[in-house]
Motif scaffolding. Structure first.
Motif, mmCIF file in Angstrom:
data_model
loop_
_atom_site.group_PDB
_atom_site.id
_atom_site.type_symbol
_atom_site.label_atom_id
_atom_site.label_comp_id
_atom_site.label_asym_id
_atom_site.label_seq_id
_atom_site.Cartn_x
_atom_site.Cartn_y
_atom_site.Cartn_z
ATOM 1 N N GLY A 148 30.133 21.656 73.995
ATOM 2 C CA GLY A 148 28.840 21.051 74.292
ATOM 3 C C GLY A 148 28.196 21.756 75.471
ATOM 4 N N ALA A 149 26.868 21.765 75.484
ATOM 5 C CA ALA A 149 26.154 22.439 76.568
ATOM 6 C C ALA A 149 25.233 21.456 77.281
ATOM 7 N N GLY A 150 25.772 20.266 77.571
ATOM 8 C CA GLY A 150 25.006 19.246 78.289
ATOM 9 C C GLY A 150 25.624 18.961 79.649
ATOM 10 N N ASN A 151 25.056 17.991 80.357
ATOM 11 C CA ASN A 151 25.542 17.672 81.703
ATOM 12 C C ASN A 151 26.945 17.079 81.706
ATOM 13 N N VAL A 152 27.300 16.362 80.637
ATOM 14 C CA VAL A 152 28.655 15.808 80.602
ATOM 15 C C VAL A 152 29.675 16.946 80.483
ATOM 16 N N ALA A 153 29.350 17.956 79.682
ATOM 17 C CA ALA A 153 30.240 19.127 79.588
ATOM 18 C C ALA A 153 30.405 19.758 80.969
ATOM 19 N N GLY A 192 28.869 26.507 73.807
ATOM 20 C CA GLY A 192 27.532 26.041 73.415
ATOM 21 C C GLY A 192 27.222 26.583 72.030
ATOM 22 N N ARG A 193 26.828 25.692 71.115
ATOM 23 C CA ARG A 193 26.608 26.211 69.756
ATOM 24 C C ARG A 193 25.291 26.970 69.639
ATOM 25 N N ARG A 194 24.398 26.774 70.638
ATOM 26 C CA ARG A 194 23.171 27.583 70.666
ATOM 27 C C ARG A 194 23.191 28.448 71.942
ATOM 28 N N GLY A 195 22.017 28.892 72.399
ATOM 29 C CA GLY A 195 22.003 29.876 73.493
ATOM 30 C C GLY A 195 21.619 29.305 74.842
ATOM 31 N N VAL A 199 20.118 25.077 76.440
ATOM 32 C CA VAL A 199 21.071 24.190 77.124
ATOM 33 C C VAL A 199 20.425 22.846 77.454
ATOM 34 N N ALA A 200 21.265 21.819 77.530
ATOM 35 C CA ALA A 200 20.798 20.489 77.970
ATOM 36 C C ALA A 200 21.337 20.227 79.379
ATOM 37 N N MET A 201 21.577 21.321 80.133
ATOM 38 C CA MET A 201 22.143 21.197 81.479
ATOM 39 C C MET A 201 20.999 21.257 82.497
ATOM 40 N N LYS A 204 20.352 20.970 89.038
ATOM 41 C CA LYS A 204 21.201 20.527 90.147
ATOM 42 C C LYS A 204 22.674 20.605 89.743
ATOM 43 N N GLU A 205 22.960 20.104 88.551
ATOM 44 C CA GLU A 205 24.339 20.049 88.062
ATOM 45 C C GLU A 205 24.874 21.466 87.822
ATOM 46 N N LEU A 206 24.010 22.323 87.282
ATOM 47 C CA LEU A 206 24.411 23.703 87.005
ATOM 48 C C LEU A 206 24.650 24.461 88.321
ATOM 49 N N ALA A 308 32.370 17.210 74.381
ATOM 50 C CA ALA A 308 31.293 16.540 75.140
ATOM 51 C C ALA A 308 29.984 16.726 74.386
ATOM 52 N N ILE A 309 29.946 16.165 73.183
ATOM 53 C CA ILE A 309 28.789 16.406 72.300
ATOM 54 C C ILE A 309 27.908 15.177 72.152
ATOM 55 N N GLY A 310 28.072 14.199 73.022
ATOM 56 C CA GLY A 310 27.205 13.026 72.980
ATOM 57 C C GLY A 310 27.970 11.766 72.613
ATOM 58 N N GLY A 346 19.535 5.552 72.270
ATOM 59 C CA GLY A 346 20.505 6.625 72.058
ATOM 60 C C GLY A 346 20.851 7.247 73.389
ATOM 61 N N PRO A 347 21.918 8.084 73.408
ATOM 62 C CA PRO A 347 22.520 8.494 74.675
ATOM 63 C C PRO A 347 21.854 9.687 75.356
ATOM 64 N N THR A 348 20.573 9.554 75.708
ATOM 65 C CA THR A 348 19.941 10.636 76.458
ATOM 66 C C THR A 348 19.174 10.063 77.640
ATOM 67 N N GLY A 349 18.999 10.918 78.643
ATOM 68 C CA GLY A 349 18.214 10.512 79.803
ATOM 69 C C GLY A 349 19.101 10.183 80.988
ATOM 70 N N THR A 350 18.450 10.176 82.146
ATOM 71 C CA THR A 350 19.179 9.935 83.389
ATOM 72 C C THR A 350 19.265 8.425 83.654
HETATM 73 P P1 NAP Z 1 23.521 15.953 75.671
HETATM 74 O O1 NAP Z 1 22.684 16.240 76.861
HETATM 75 O O2 NAP Z 1 22.836 15.414 74.464
HETATM 76 O O3 NAP Z 1 24.293 17.286 75.290
HETATM 77 C C1 NAP Z 1 25.125 17.337 74.166
HETATM 78 C C2 NAP Z 1 25.497 18.793 73.883
HETATM 79 O O4 NAP Z 1 26.412 18.798 72.799
HETATM 80 C C3 NAP Z 1 24.315 19.658 73.451
HETATM 81 O O5 NAP Z 1 24.462 20.928 74.035
HETATM 82 C C4 NAP Z 1 24.487 19.739 71.936
HETATM 83 O O6 NAP Z 1 24.018 20.951 71.386
HETATM 84 C C5 NAP Z 1 26.003 19.733 71.830
HETATM 85 N N1 NAP Z 1 26.463 19.312 70.515
HETATM 86 C C6 NAP Z 1 26.108 18.206 69.816
HETATM 87 N N2 NAP Z 1 26.770 18.151 68.657
HETATM 88 C C7 NAP Z 1 27.566 19.250 68.618
HETATM 89 C C8 NAP Z 1 28.503 19.744 67.682
HETATM 90 N N3 NAP Z 1 28.755 19.094 66.552
HETATM 91 N N4 NAP Z 1 29.152 20.901 67.960
HETATM 92 C C9 NAP Z 1 28.909 21.564 69.117
HETATM 93 N N5 NAP Z 1 28.035 21.138 70.049
HETATM 94 C C10 NAP Z 1 27.366 19.987 69.802
HETATM 95 O O7 NAP Z 1 24.654 14.871 75.972
HETATM 96 P P2 NAP Z 1 25.596 14.642 77.230
HETATM 97 O O8 NAP Z 1 25.976 15.894 77.895
HETATM 98 O O9 NAP Z 1 26.611 13.717 76.679
HETATM 99 O O10 NAP Z 1 24.668 13.826 78.238
HETATM 100 C C11 NAP Z 1 24.107 12.554 77.875
HETATM 101 C C12 NAP Z 1 22.951 12.232 78.818
HETATM 102 O O11 NAP Z 1 23.454 11.908 80.108
HETATM 103 C C13 NAP Z 1 22.011 13.399 79.002
HETATM 104 O O12 NAP Z 1 20.697 12.942 79.063
HETATM 105 C C14 NAP Z 1 22.454 13.972 80.322
HETATM 106 O O13 NAP Z 1 21.478 14.711 81.004
HETATM 107 C C15 NAP Z 1 22.837 12.720 81.093
HETATM 108 N N6 NAP Z 1 23.788 13.050 82.166
HETATM 109 C C16 NAP Z 1 23.262 13.313 83.381
HETATM 110 C C17 NAP Z 1 24.096 13.668 84.423
HETATM 111 C C18 NAP Z 1 23.497 13.958 85.776
HETATM 112 O O14 NAP Z 1 22.315 13.817 85.933
HETATM 113 N N7 NAP Z 1 24.274 14.375 86.749
HETATM 114 C C19 NAP Z 1 25.464 13.769 84.228
HETATM 115 C C20 NAP Z 1 25.975 13.503 82.965
HETATM 116 C C21 NAP Z 1 25.109 13.136 81.941
HETATM 117 P P3 NAP Z 1 22.584 21.030 70.635
HETATM 118 O O15 NAP Z 1 21.574 21.040 71.717
HETATM 119 O O16 NAP Z 1 22.667 22.268 69.849
HETATM 120 O O17 NAP Z 1 22.490 19.767 69.781
#
Ligand code: NAP
Length: 432
Positions: A148-153, A192-195, A199-201, A204-206, A308-310, A346-350
């Motif tokens: 996964g390429a998000g903040n949880v990853a 990260g499955r894309r480039g 990223v969804a990172m 600050k976290e990065l 960490a894909i959501g 759904g699980p997005t946003g701060t």
């Molecule tokens: P996220 O931001 O939705 O990221 C999920 C990542 O998983 C994306 O890169 C997605 O790629 C990838 N993914 C999804 N399905 C996949 C699959 N089948 N195979 C491979 N990769 C896959 O979710 P999250 O990281 O769980 O975060 C949830 C929310 O909490 C977000 O809004 C995040 O910003 C927030 N959060 C914030 C903080 C902070 O502010 N410090 C900390 C943690 C979490 P695609 O884009 O290609 O779908």
């Protein structure tokens, strides 16, 4: 006096309670229910333990909980101890703020092998979530991978890479600190499955990855599109990409590496009775921007795989549920039944995203039953009577204060709080 139940004491629940209190100005009683004897949901169990400034938002929630019209009722599980329709008998409106505590599945072969854990489990383990206290993630190998390429990853990769010293001042639980201190992991690969442009990172976290004591981020410059293409990105994402580009200039001179592997889609997890490697397919972006496999595969070694894909919400009996959340129209599920936060959107946003969400739903509630309008619902009194008949002993905010004080009292030096990781320990503190 109107009676409201908010189910879930994380950010969405507290912002909704705050909003209802403001909307009704003393003419409503609001009960915040939670399955655990302690409040704060995501703040306690989800936010990274080394992000204490984010966790400090709980002080604002304290003020809400201490206000005259609001009560905390912990240790009550909706759907087990009491149904939603029973709650609706006691309250004028019920607002589900139950978050999204479950991992979405990868849906690939091998994901059930030992050594593969979801981020909810892994994050719960290092944050003292009772459901995951016994997770015992394998840290004896040299390679781990985070999918996964998000903040949880990012959170997971950073926690796996920090030194004991870097956890000072955090509230990471003792069992996780000890295990991580003994960890043999030297390489954490983020897949990260894309480039980099997808990223969804967030910046600050990065940015934190560039300043770790013993770990350095590593990235392949060839994964980036030409620099001019960054201009078209929205400013936050452009900042993230600039940070990622900066990582390409760092020398990998530290003991540990956090390797960004982009255009890499996991297709299987393999190993002899446990995870040993992830088979990854190279991808490219199609016209819609989705990842399309190229057919080229390779293996990434990993004896620990964190997915960490959501997240997804938990369904509750008799409440319509689809796509990992409750079916709702701008928060309204049915007559007098609402959802807020991740259970709604759904699980997005701060954390802050939940505030307008809670206020919007509180406005809807107030429009349908105006402040000052009468109510004949029994509220907490009725609820507690029924719980008592069923042998359920709820906790209140004073109980939480006792638990908090005990936890703080037994904290390790330099740590804000040593959290209990078992429900029995919380209840024992209360003499139960
Ligand atoms: P996220 O931001 O939705 O990221 C999920 C990542 O998983 C994306 O890169 C997605 O790629 C990838 N993914 C999804 N399905 C996949 C699959 N089948 N195979 C491979 N990769 C896959 O979710 P999250 O990281 O769980 O975060 C949830 C929310 O909490 C977000 O809004 C995040 O910003 C927030 N959060 C914030 C903080 C902070 O502010 N410090 C900390 C943690 C979490 P695609 O884009 O290609 O779908």
């Amino acid at each position: 006096m109107r009676q409201f139940a908010v189910v879930g004491s994380g950010p969405a629940g507290f912002y909704t309670a705050e909003a209802l209190e403001k909307a009704y100005g003393g003419q409503a009683r609001i009960d915040i229910l939670d399955r655990f004897p302690v409040p704060y949901g995501l703040i306690r169990f989800g936010v990274a333990p080394d992000h204490q400034s984010l966790k400090a938002v709980a002080k604002r929630y304290d003020k809400v909980a201490e206000s005259a019209g609001v009560d905390f009722i912990g240790n009550v599980t909706i759907g087990r101890d009491i149904s939603v329709s029973e709650l609706l008998d006691f309250y004028d409106a019920v607002i589900l703020a139950t978050g999204a505590p479950h991992d979405r599945k990868l849906g690939i072969p091998g994901e059930d092998l030992p050594g593969v854990v979801g981020s909810a489990e892994f994050v719960g383990w290092y944050n003292g979530h009772p459901d995951f206290a016994d997770l015992d993630p394998p840290l004896g190998g040299t390679h781990a991978a985070v999918i996964g390429a998000g903040n949880v990853a990012l959170d997971c990769a950073r926690i796996l890479s920090k030194t004991r010293h870097e956890f000072e001042g955090s509230d990471i639980v003792g069992h996780a600190l000890e295990a991580l201190d003994q960890s043999a992991i030297r390489t954490v690969t983020i897949l990260g499955r894309r480039g980099p442009h997808q990223v969804a990172m967030t910046p600050k976290e990065l940015g934190e990855l560039g300043h770790l004591e013993a770990a350095v981020p590593v990235i392949e410059p060839a994964d980036f599109p030409p620099q001019e293409a960054d201009e078209a990105l929205e400013p936050g994402l452009r900042k993230s990409v600039t940070l990622l580009r900066g990582f390409a200039d760092l020398e990998a001179t530290k003991a540990k590496r956090i390797v960004f592997d982009f255009f890499a889609k996991p297709v299987a997890i393999e190993g002899d009775g446990k995870a040993e490697r992830i088979v990854v397919e190279r991808t490219m972006l199609d016209e819609s921007g989705a990842a399309r496999g190229t057919g080229e595969t390779y293996a990434v070694p990993a004896s620990l795989v964190v997915s960490a894909i959501g997240y997804a919400s938990s369904p509750i009996a008799d409440v319509p549920f689809e796509g990992g959340k409750f079916v709702n129209d701008r928060g309204r599920i049915a007559e007098r039944l609402y959802a807020v936060g991740w259970a709604r959107r759904g699980p997005t946003g701060t954390i802050g995203t939940n505030r307008p969400d809670g206020y919007e739903v509180a406005d809807q509630v107030a429009a349908s039953m105006p402040p000052g309008s009468p109510s004949d619902r029994a509220g907490a009194e009725g609820l507690k009577r029924l719980l008592d008949q069923r042998g359920v002993m709820p906790t209140d905010y004073d109980d939480w204060r006792k638990i908090e004080q005990t936890e703080t009292g037994q904290a390790r030096p330099g740590s804000p709080r040593e959290k209990f990781v078992r429900v029995e320990d919380w209840l024992r503190t209360l003499g139960r």
